[in-house]
Design an enzyme around this catalytic site. Structure first.
Site, PDB file in Angstrom:
ATOM      1  N   GLN A  55     -57.756 -12.611 -23.965  1.00 40.08           N
ATOM      2  CA  GLN A  55     -56.575 -13.292 -23.263  1.00 40.08           C
ATOM      3  C   GLN A  55     -55.776 -12.070 -22.862  1.00 40.08           C
ATOM      4  OE1 GLN A  55     -56.211 -16.562 -22.961  1.00 40.08           O
ATOM      5  NE2 GLN A  55     -54.759 -16.105 -21.438  1.00 40.08           N
ATOM      6  N   ASP A  89     -65.225 -14.944 -18.847  1.00 42.12           N
ATOM      7  CA  ASP A  89     -64.284 -14.560 -17.695  1.00 42.12           C
ATOM      8  C   ASP A  89     -64.928 -13.842 -16.555  1.00 42.12           C
ATOM      9  OD1 ASP A  89     -61.695 -15.905 -18.070  1.00 42.12           O
ATOM     10  OD2 ASP A  89     -61.138 -14.254 -19.628  1.00 42.12           O
ATOM     11  N   LYS A 117     -57.203 -24.072 -23.408  1.00 42.54           N
ATOM     12  CA  LYS A 117     -58.665 -23.810 -23.500  1.00 42.54           C
ATOM     13  C   LYS A 117     -59.136 -24.564 -24.743  1.00 42.54           C
ATOM     14  CE  LYS A 117     -57.981 -19.660 -20.727  1.00 42.54           C
ATOM     15  NZ  LYS A 117     -57.499 -18.153 -21.126  1.00 42.54           N
TER      16      LYS A 117
END
Ligand code: NAP
Length: 309
Positions: free
Chosen positions: A93, A116, A49
């Site tokens: 994460q 997300d 990322k």
């Protein structure tokens, strides 16, 4: 031989578009990634990322916390980030240690910065088929790949194997919102082969190598393999499928997780060699949905920037 649905080509096209748009913004787009603990797989995903963000001109800040961090401390850090105007998007994460309540942590992210798409606010918008939310990155990547390769979804039979919060359920809902007729399979599904053979589009997100064999498919199908599994040993044809330093998402130059042996291979959930001889189109692993997930996250980030400015 099936047509290969190459996620790297689509990712690179998205990267060029994002880079051009981002270069014209009046301020920087910034993603903050919170990591709890030090899982080697998470480290590699985060590195991808960061690399992609740098490539397209975004700021990506990686904040790493001790695995013993308390829920209150993590939520407090999220509320600080929520209030910072220069922070465009925030992701936690996954996975996070089990002493933390994942749902409460994710819901502590401001839905406007939830790139997300996993807060209950954004998932409700997906449930209601409203476009104001952000689609979870893997789901968005799957739809974008279908769109790029002109794979119609309306009135098609879509079978999703896997019903996770992260991939299976949002993907099933998104296809339903695109007028597909959707079946979701899981561990308790009685006759998986009969279900998967019934699909026009088969999406597999389980995490078990070779779960889907030639007996699960038929000619004419599109197979989307979301699974990422690290296995040891040589490929049956002799080559090692990932290059040193390459990770499932397909970005080069990443550090290899320390615990993996040098002859590791990344495979999906589908027996690619045999299934690709039968079906019409298939995503490879690596190089299919992995790169699409990263690109989709940054599409959400740019969208978040536009909504906040
Ligand atoms: P997960 O949370 O472990 O969910 C796995 C799902 O598979 C569960 O719903 C489970 O059913 C189902 N399942 C397990 N065994 C099965 C079987 N024999 N038959 C049918 N269904 C079965 O995993 P996840 O987070 O969704 O991830 C799935 C895979 O996708 C993993 O390999 C992960 O690494 C990969 N992934 C890839 C990307 C990408 O960008 N390419 C992104 C995210 C995840 P039950 O609900 O009944 O237990």
């Amino acid at each position: 031989m099936a047509k290969i649905l190459d996620g790297k080509i689509v990712r690179d096209k998205i990267a060029r578009k994002l880079k051009s748009e981002i270069s014209r913004l009046r301020s920087k787009c910034k993603l903050v990634i919170l990591q709890v603990g030090d899982l080697s797989e998470s480290n590699a995903y985060i590195r991808q990322k960061i690399l992609f963000g740098q490539k397209i001109g975004c700021l990506v800040e990686h904040q790493k916390f001790d695995e013993k961090i308390s829920q209150a401390e993590l939520i407090s850090q999220l509320s600080i980030l929520n209030s910072q105007f220069d922070v465009t998007g925030i992701i936690v994460q996954l996975p996070i240690p089990i002493h933390l309540d994942k749902d409460a942590i994710i819901d502590a992210i401001d839905p406007k910065k939830d790139v997300d798409g996993l807060t209950s606010t954004n998932l409700k918008l997906l449930w209601e088929n409203k476009s104001e939310g952000y689609l979870p990155a893997t789901t968005k990547g799957i739809l974008t790949l279908c769109d790029f390769y002109k794979i119609p979804t309306g009135a098609k039979k879509v079978v999703v194997v896997g019903r996770s919060f992260l991939v299976g359920k949002p993907t099933a809902l998104a296809f339903l919102n695109h007028d597909a007729t959707v079946t979701v399979c899981h561990k308790e599904t009685r006759n998986l082969k009969a279900e998967t053979r019934n699909a026009d589009i088969l999406v597999v997100a389980v995490g078990k190598p070779n779960l889907i064999t030639k007996d699960h498919v038929k000619p004419g199908q599109v197979v989307i393999d979301v699974g990422i599994n690290v296995v040891n040993g040589q490929h049956p044809r002799g080559e090692i499928k990932t290059k040193p330093g390459e990770h499932p998402g397909g970005e080069k130059g990443l550090s290899k997780p320390e615990t993996e042996p040098s002859n590791r291979r990344i495979v999906g959930d589908v027996d690619f060699d045999n299934v690709s001889k039968i079906v019409q189109a298939i995503t490879p692993v690596p190089g299919g949905i992995g790169p699409m997930t990263v690109a989709s996250l940054f599409e959400n980030l740019l969208e978040a920037y536009k909504r906040q400015t």
